[in-house]
Write a protein that holds these residues in place. Structure first.
Motif, PDB file in Angstrom:
ATOM      1  N   ALA A  53      67.124  49.966  16.858  1.00 44.69           N
ATOM      2  CA  ALA A  53      66.566  51.451  16.484  1.00 44.69           C
ATOM      3  C   ALA A  53      65.133  51.081  15.492  1.00 44.69           C
ATOM      4  O   ALA A  53      64.126  51.887  15.528  1.00 44.69           O
ATOM      5  CB  ALA A  53      67.468  52.272  15.787  1.00 44.69           C
ATOM      6  N   GLU A  54      65.554  50.060  14.579  1.00 44.62           N
ATOM      7  CA  GLU A  54      64.530  49.760  13.848  1.00 44.62           C
ATOM      8  C   GLU A  54      63.253  49.165  14.457  1.00 44.62           C
ATOM      9  O   GLU A  54      62.079  49.514  13.985  1.00 44.62           O
ATOM     10  CB  GLU A  54      64.919  48.852  12.642  1.00 44.62           C
ATOM     11  CG  GLU A  54      66.026  49.436  11.759  1.00 44.62           C
ATOM     12  CD  GLU A  54      66.811  48.372  10.849  1.00 44.62           C
ATOM     13  OE1 GLU A  54      66.426  47.102  10.957  1.00 44.62           O
ATOM     14  OE2 GLU A  54      67.726  48.518  10.149  1.00 44.62           O
ATOM     15  N   LYS A  55      63.488  48.352  15.482  1.00 45.97           N
ATOM     16  CA  LYS A  55      62.492  47.681  16.178  1.00 45.97           C
ATOM     17  C   LYS A  55      61.716  48.743  16.910  1.00 45.97           C
ATOM     18  O   LYS A  55      60.416  48.946  16.870  1.00 45.97           O
ATOM     19  CB  LYS A  55      62.956  46.625  17.189  1.00 45.97           C
ATOM     20  CG  LYS A  55      61.897  45.998  17.894  1.00 45.97           C
ATOM     21  CD  LYS A  55      62.523  45.005  18.730  1.00 45.97           C
ATOM     22  CE  LYS A  55      62.684  45.796  20.199  1.00 45.97           C
ATOM     23  NZ  LYS A  55      62.909  44.948  21.376  1.00 45.97           N
ATOM     24  N   GLU A  56      62.246  49.878  17.465  1.00 39.94           N
ATOM     25  CA  GLU A  56      61.623  50.917  18.083  1.00 39.94           C
ATOM     26  C   GLU A  56      60.799  51.701  17.420  1.00 39.94           C
ATOM     27  O   GLU A  56      59.770  52.242  17.775  1.00 39.94           O
ATOM     28  CB  GLU A  56      62.465  51.625  18.968  1.00 39.94           C
ATOM     29  CG  GLU A  56      63.034  51.016  20.225  1.00 39.94           C
ATOM     30  CD  GLU A  56      64.162  51.577  21.135  1.00 39.94           C
ATOM     31  OE1 GLU A  56      64.735  52.517  20.574  1.00 39.94           O
ATOM     32  OE2 GLU A  56      64.488  51.198  22.371  1.00 39.94           O
ATOM     33  N   ALA A  57      61.414  52.058  16.058  1.00 43.45           N
ATOM     34  CA  ALA A  57      60.680  52.838  15.138  1.00 43.45           C
ATOM     35  C   ALA A  57      59.329  52.203  14.729  1.00 43.45           C
ATOM     36  O   ALA A  57      58.442  52.649  14.451  1.00 43.45           O
ATOM     37  CB  ALA A  57      61.534  53.272  13.805  1.00 43.45           C
ATOM     38  N   PRO A  62      59.719  56.042  21.396  1.00 42.17           N
ATOM     39  CA  PRO A  62      60.906  57.001  21.289  1.00 42.17           C
ATOM     40  C   PRO A  62      61.855  56.419  22.039  1.00 42.17           C
ATOM     41  O   PRO A  62      61.787  55.856  23.092  1.00 42.17           O
ATOM     42  CB  PRO A  62      60.413  58.299  21.747  1.00 42.17           C
ATOM     43  CG  PRO A  62      59.489  57.849  22.754  1.00 42.17           C
ATOM     44  CD  PRO A  62      58.660  56.519  22.193  1.00 42.17           C
ATOM     45  N   LYS A  63      63.228  56.782  21.672  1.00 45.41           N
ATOM     46  CA  LYS A  63      64.468  56.239  22.304  1.00 45.41           C
ATOM     47  C   LYS A  63      64.619  56.896  23.734  1.00 45.41           C
ATOM     48  O   LYS A  63      64.385  58.045  23.793  1.00 45.41           O
ATOM     49  CB  LYS A  63      65.736  56.511  21.461  1.00 45.41           C
ATOM     50  CG  LYS A  63      66.710  55.793  22.057  1.00 45.41           C
ATOM     51  CD  LYS A  63      67.950  55.859  21.296  1.00 45.41           C
ATOM     52  CE  LYS A  63      69.200  55.323  21.944  1.00 45.41           C
ATOM     53  NZ  LYS A  63      70.281  55.513  21.166  1.00 45.41           N
ATOM     54  N   ALA A  64      65.080  56.016  24.788  1.00 49.18           N
ATOM     55  CA  ALA A  64      65.133  56.745  26.133  1.00 49.18           C
ATOM     56  C   ALA A  64      66.052  57.614  26.216  1.00 49.18           C
ATOM     57  O   ALA A  64      67.264  57.421  25.720  1.00 49.18           O
ATOM     58  CB  ALA A  64      65.171  55.643  27.103  1.00 49.18           C
ATOM     59  N   GLU A  65      65.844  58.887  26.715  1.00 47.57           N
ATOM     60  CA  GLU A  65      66.628  60.074  26.578  1.00 47.57           C
ATOM     61  C   GLU A  65      67.523  59.620  27.726  1.00 47.57           C
ATOM     62  O   GLU A  65      67.379  59.561  28.870  1.00 47.57           O
ATOM     63  CB  GLU A  65      66.209  61.508  26.790  1.00 47.57           C
ATOM     64  CG  GLU A  65      65.277  61.506  25.270  1.00 47.57           C
ATOM     65  CD  GLU A  65      66.137  61.953  24.136  1.00 47.57           C
ATOM     66  OE1 GLU A  65      67.316  62.436  24.521  1.00 47.57           O
ATOM     67  OE2 GLU A  65      65.728  61.842  23.131  1.00 47.57           O
ATOM     68  N   GLY A  66      68.931  59.916  27.684  1.00 52.35           N
ATOM     69  CA  GLY A  66      69.690  60.076  28.666  1.00 52.35           C
ATOM     70  C   GLY A  66      69.880  58.434  29.504  1.00 52.35           C
ATOM     71  O   GLY A  66      70.618  58.627  30.570  1.00 52.35           O
ATOM     72  N   MET A  67      69.625  57.621  28.918  1.00 62.80           N
ATOM     73  CA  MET A  67      69.583  56.255  29.471  1.00 62.80           C
ATOM     74  C   MET A  67      70.212  55.287  28.666  1.00 62.80           C
ATOM     75  O   MET A  67      69.843  55.039  27.512  1.00 62.80           O
ATOM     76  CB  MET A  67      68.247  55.785  30.049  1.00 62.80           C
ATOM     77  CG  MET A  67      68.377  54.435  30.815  1.00 62.80           C
ATOM     78  SD  MET A  67      66.677  53.926  31.411  1.00 62.80           S
ATOM     79  CE  MET A  67      66.306  55.255  32.624  1.00 62.80           C
ATOM     80  N   SER A  68      71.430  54.459  29.186  1.00 62.23           N
ATOM     81  CA  SER A  68      72.063  53.598  28.285  1.00 62.23           C
ATOM     82  C   SER A  68      71.265  52.558  28.091  1.00 62.23           C
ATOM     83  O   SER A  68      70.080  52.234  28.909  1.00 62.23           O
ATOM     84  CB  SER A  68      73.276  53.246  28.945  1.00 62.23           C
ATOM     85  OG  SER A  68      73.159  52.418  30.126  1.00 62.23           O
TER      86      SER A  68
END
Length: 79
Positions: A53-57, A62-68
Motif C-alpha cells: 500500500a505504501e509503495k502504491e501510494a 490506485p489499488k485494483a478494485e475487486g482483484m486479489s
C-alpha cells in the motif's frame, strides 16, 4: 504497536525460546517458540500488505478494485 514492531518483538521471543529449547532442553520453550513463529507469520502477511500500500501510494497507483493480489500478479504474468 506497528506490524514491524510486532514482527521484531516476536522474533526476539522466538530466538530466546529457541535457545532455551535447544540449548537447555526446556520442552515448554518449544511451544512458546512455535507460538512466536505463528505471530511472525501473521505479522509478515500484514506488513507485506502495508508495504504494498505504501509503495502504491508513492507511485500514485490506485489499488485494483475487486482483484486479489494473486489475481493481479497472475494477470501481470500473462501479459
Amino acid at each position: 504497536m506497528s506490524h514491524h514492531d510486532k514482527l521484531m518483538a516476536a522474533f526476539e521471543v522466538y530466538q530466546s525460546e529457541n535457545e532455551k529449547f535447544h540449548g537447555k532442553g526446556v520442552k515448554a520453550s518449544a511451544a512458546r517458540a512455535r507460538k512466536a513463529l505463528q505471530e511472525i507469520a501473521g505479522s509478515c502477511k500484514e506488513r507485506r500488505k502495508e508495504i504494498t500500500a505504501e509503495k502504491e501510494a508513492l507511485e500514485g497507483k490506485p489499488k485494483a478494485e475487486g482483484m486479489s493480489q494473486d489475481a493481479a500478479r497472475h494477470a501481470h504474468i500473462r501479459k
